[in-house]
Design a protein around this motif. Sequence first.
Motif, PDB file in Angstrom:
ATOM      1  N   UNK A  36       0.801  -1.133  -0.025  1.00  0.00           N
ATOM      2  CA  UNK A  36      -0.074  -0.074   0.036  1.00  0.00           C
ATOM      3  C   UNK A  36       0.703   1.113   0.113  1.00  0.00           C
ATOM      4  N   UNK A  37       2.146   1.134   0.242  1.00  0.00           N
ATOM      5  CA  UNK A  37       2.995   2.345   0.215  1.00  0.00           C
ATOM      6  C   UNK A  37       2.969   2.976  -1.323  1.00  0.00           C
ATOM      7  N   UNK A  38       2.634   2.229  -2.256  1.00  0.00           N
ATOM      8  CA  UNK A  38       2.759   2.875  -3.695  1.00  0.00           C
ATOM      9  C   UNK A  38       1.608   3.938  -3.806  1.00  0.00           C
ATOM     10  N   UNK A  39       0.602   3.892  -3.164  1.00  0.00           N
ATOM     11  CA  UNK A  39      -0.477   5.079  -3.041  1.00  0.00           C
ATOM     12  C   UNK A  39      -0.059   6.090  -2.323  1.00  0.00           C
ATOM     13  N   UNK A  40       0.809   6.213  -1.223  1.00  0.00           N
ATOM     14  CA  UNK A  40       1.397   7.250  -0.497  1.00  0.00           C
ATOM     15  C   UNK A  40       2.661   7.889  -1.590  1.00  0.00           C
ATOM     16  N   UNK A  41       3.313   7.037  -2.345  1.00  0.00           N
ATOM     17  CA  UNK A  41       4.331   7.315  -3.236  1.00  0.00           C
ATOM     18  C   UNK A  41       3.795   8.296  -4.377  1.00  0.00           C
ATOM     19  N   UNK A  42       2.558   7.896  -4.956  1.00  0.00           N
ATOM     20  CA  UNK A  42       1.797   8.485  -6.028  1.00  0.00           C
ATOM     21  C   UNK A  42       1.258   9.879  -5.423  1.00  0.00           C
ATOM     22  N   UNK A  43       0.751   9.824  -4.259  1.00  0.00           N
ATOM     23  CA  UNK A  43       0.438  11.091  -3.922  1.00  0.00           C
ATOM     24  C   UNK A  43       1.729  12.177  -3.496  1.00  0.00           C
ATOM     25  N   UNK A  44       2.724  11.573  -3.108  1.00  0.00           N
ATOM     26  CA  UNK A  44       4.328  12.108  -2.872  1.00  0.00           C
ATOM     27  C   UNK A  44       4.458  13.058  -4.223  1.00  0.00           C
ATOM     28  N   UNK A  45       4.128  12.096  -5.221  1.00  0.00           N
ATOM     29  CA  UNK A  45       4.826  12.745  -6.562  1.00  0.00           C
ATOM     30  C   UNK A  45       3.773  13.865  -7.253  1.00  0.00           C
ATOM     31  N   UNK A  46       2.659  13.874  -6.550  1.00  0.00           N
ATOM     32  CA  UNK A  46       1.783  14.608  -7.354  1.00  0.00           C
ATOM     33  C   UNK A  46       1.161  15.975  -6.353  1.00  0.00           C
ATOM     34  N   UNK A  47       1.220  15.569  -5.092  1.00  0.00           N
ATOM     35  CA  UNK A  47       0.696  16.581  -4.215  1.00  0.00           C
ATOM     36  C   UNK A  47       1.907  17.416  -3.565  1.00  0.00           C
ATOM     37  N   UNK A  48       2.717  16.571  -2.930  1.00  0.00           N
ATOM     38  CA  UNK A  48       3.560  17.000  -1.847  1.00  0.00           C
ATOM     39  C   UNK A  48       4.849  17.488  -2.504  1.00  0.00           C
ATOM     40  N   UNK A  49       5.556  16.703  -3.440  1.00  0.00           N
ATOM     41  CA  UNK A  49       6.709  17.131  -4.214  1.00  0.00           C
ATOM     42  C   UNK A  49       6.674  18.534  -4.811  1.00  0.00           C
ATOM     43  N   UNK A  50       5.681  18.952  -5.663  1.00  0.00           N
ATOM     44  CA  UNK A  50       5.830  20.358  -6.444  1.00  0.00           C
ATOM     45  C   UNK A  50       5.567  21.394  -5.465  1.00  0.00           C
ATOM     46  N   UNK A  51       5.090  21.198  -4.144  1.00  0.00           N
ATOM     47  CA  UNK A  51       5.102  22.102  -3.171  1.00  0.00           C
ATOM     48  C   UNK A  51       6.636  22.400  -2.392  1.00  0.00           C
ATOM     49  N   UNK A  52       7.061  20.992  -2.024  1.00  0.00           N
ATOM     50  CA  UNK A  52       8.316  21.145  -1.559  1.00  0.00           C
ATOM     51  C   UNK A  52       9.414  21.718  -2.282  1.00  0.00           C
ATOM     52  N   UNK A  53       9.606  21.074  -3.555  1.00  0.00           N
ATOM     53  CA  UNK A  53      10.589  21.804  -4.268  1.00  0.00           C
ATOM     54  C   UNK A  53      10.299  23.235  -4.704  1.00  0.00           C
ATOM     55  N   UNK A  54       9.058  23.519  -4.903  1.00  0.00           N
ATOM     56  CA  UNK A  54       8.835  24.975  -5.278  1.00  0.00           C
ATOM     57  C   UNK A  54       9.491  25.843  -4.294  1.00  0.00           C
ATOM     58  N   UNK A  55       9.493  25.644  -2.842  1.00  0.00           N
ATOM     59  CA  UNK A  55      10.127  26.371  -1.733  1.00  0.00           C
ATOM     60  C   UNK A  55      11.360  26.086  -1.496  1.00  0.00           C
ATOM     61  N   UNK A  56      12.013  25.075  -2.360  1.00  0.00           N
ATOM     62  CA  UNK A  56      13.472  25.076  -2.188  1.00  0.00           C
ATOM     63  C   UNK A  56      13.912  24.726  -0.687  1.00  0.00           C
ATOM     64  N   UNK A  57      13.097  23.653  -0.126  1.00  0.00           N
ATOM     65  CA  UNK A  57      13.471  23.588   1.425  1.00  0.00           C
ATOM     66  C   UNK A  57      14.626  22.456   1.479  1.00  0.00           C
ATOM     67  N   UNK A  58      15.184  22.475   2.521  1.00  0.00           N
ATOM     68  CA  UNK A  58      16.132  21.265   2.807  1.00  0.00           C
ATOM     69  C   UNK A  58      15.474  20.265   3.979  1.00  0.00           C
ATOM     70  N   UNK A  59      14.567  20.874   4.728  1.00  0.00           N
ATOM     71  CA  UNK A  59      14.011  19.859   5.647  1.00  0.00           C
ATOM     72  C   UNK A  59      12.367  20.301   5.809  1.00  0.00           C
TER      73      UNK A  59
END
Length: 548
Positions: free
Chosen positions: A81-104
Motif C-alpha cells: 500500500x506504500x505505492x499509494x502514498x508515493x503516488x500522492x507524494x509525486x503529485x501533491x507534496x513534491x511540487x510544493x516542497x521543491x517550489x519552496x527550495x527547502x532542505x527539511x
Amino acid sequence: MDLFVIITFLAFTLGVAFISWYKTRGSNFSSKDGYFLAGRSLTGVTIAGTIMLTNLSTEQLIGLTGQSYMTNMGPMAWEATSCVALVLMAFVFLPKYLKSGIATIPDFLEERYDYSTKRIVSLLFILGYILTYLPTVLYSGSLVLNQLFGISDRLGVSDFSAILIISGAIGVVGILYTTFGGLKITAYADTINGVGLLIGGLMIPILGLIALGDGSFMDGINTLITVNPEKLNAINPANSQAPLVPWPVLFTGLLFNNLFYWCTNQAIVQKTFGAKNLAEAQKGVIFTGFLKLIGPFFLVIPGIIAFHLYGNTLSNADLAYPTLVLDVLPKPLLGLFAAVLFGAILSSFNGALNSTSTLFTLDIYKPIMQKKAQKMLATSGNDEVALDKTDEELVNMGRKFTTGLAILSIAIAPFILYAPAGLFGYLQECFGFYNVPILAAVVIGIFSKKVPAIAPKIALVSHIILYSLSKVFLGHVHFLYVLGVLFPINILIMLYVGKIKPRENDFVQADAGVVDLTPWKYAKPIALFSIIAMAIMYLVFSPLGLGA
C-alpha cells in the motif's frame, strides 16, 4: 569456509565503498547543499535506490518476516500500500516542497506557520530517530549478523553484548560514510547495495521453496499453496489484533501512517530534496512505488515458508528470517549476502543519521550561527569570507553531531532486545506518538491559506494526550484504528482554530526558483499502472485467490 565467507563479505563491502567514493570524488562536501542535499544533483534512479535502501533494512526483513511467520500475508500491507502514498507524494507534496527550495520538512512548516512550529517538529523528529529508529536499525542488523556469523558463540558473550559489539562496528562505518561524504556518497552506495539486496533478497524465497519441496521448486510452490492456504490470505477481519492488519485500516490508519512516512518523514523526503528537478524527483518516488510492490515476495513470503518448515518451534518470531537464511543459503554465498545486508543496514542508519544531523544543524543550530554570521559581516569587511565561514561551520557541526548521535544509538540498541511487542510493531507504535499531527500540519499547510500558526501546536498537544490515553484505556484496539480516528481529529482541530482565529493575511507560497518544476510527462500513466498492480496483488492474496 569461514575464512572465505569473511573474505567475500569484506571484498563486497569495501568494493561498494570504493565505487561510491570514486563516483563522488571531486564533489563539494563543504557547502551545506553539497553535504546535506548532494548538491541538488540526484537523478530518478539514484533517488529510487537511496529511498528504497533507507526504507528497506533488516527491521523490515526481520520484522515483516516475523509477523507473517506468526500470522499470514497481512503484513504485506506495509509494503504494497506504500505505492499509494508515493503516488500522492509525486503529485501533491513534491511540487510544493521543491517550489519552496527547502532542505527539511520543518523548513516548510516554518514558511507556512512560524519558526516555533519548525523547532517543535524538528525536535520531535530528532527524538524519534534517536530513541526509536536509529537504535532499532542497529539492533535488527546486529541480530541478523549475529545469527549469520555466530558472534556471541565465537566470543563467548551474551546476545546483549554481541548486539552491542556489532552495533558499534556498524556505527563506526556509518560515521565514516556520513561525516566524510554526506548524502551524495550514501546515495551512490545505496544504489549499488539496492541491486544486491534485490537479487539476494529474492534468492531466499526461491531457495526456501526448493527446501520446502525437498529439492523441487514446483513442489515447494504446491506445498505453499495447498497446505494451510489461509496463510496466503492478506485480508484480515476488522476485529483483528496486532500483529494482524485489519482490512479497514488499509483505507484509514495505515494510509495515514504511510502518508506520514513517505511524504513527510525527513529521512525519506530529504532524498527528493536533492533532486536536480521535479521530473527526476517524481521518477524516483514512482519507481520506489514499483519496488515496494516487489517487497512482499522477499519480505513476507519468507515468513510463510519459515512457518511451513519450522512450524511453531522458533522461540522468537524475529528469528524466522535469519534461521531461514542459514538453512537455505549455500555457504559460499553467505559472505556476499551478509555484505548486502550490511549495506542495507548502513543505508538505513546513514540515511537517518544524515537526516537527523540536517534537522539539528539547519533547523536548530543554524539560527544560532546566523547571529554569529551577522557579527562577522559587520566586522570582517568581507561578506563572502564571512558567509563561507558560516557554511563551513555548519557542515563541521553536522559532522560532530552525527558522531555523537551514532554513539548514543549504539548504546541504546541492545535494550530493544527486551521490546515486548515485536520489532516492527514496536517501531510503528512509537511513531504513532507524533506522526499524524505532523502529517496533518503539512496537509493543512498545503491546502489551507487561513489556518494560523497556533493550530498545529494545539493539534500536536491534543494528539499526544489522546494517543497516550488510548494506550492506557484502549490497549485492546489496534493502534492503526486509533491513528485512523486521530488524524481527522487533528485536521478538524486545525480547521476549527482557523475558523475562529484565521491568519491576518492569506498564506501565498513563493517560488524559490531552486530547481525546474516541469513535471515528468509519463508520471500519470505509470502511477496509474502501479495502483492497478497493487489491486491485482491484493486480489491474488485474498479469499478470492490463493488465500481461499
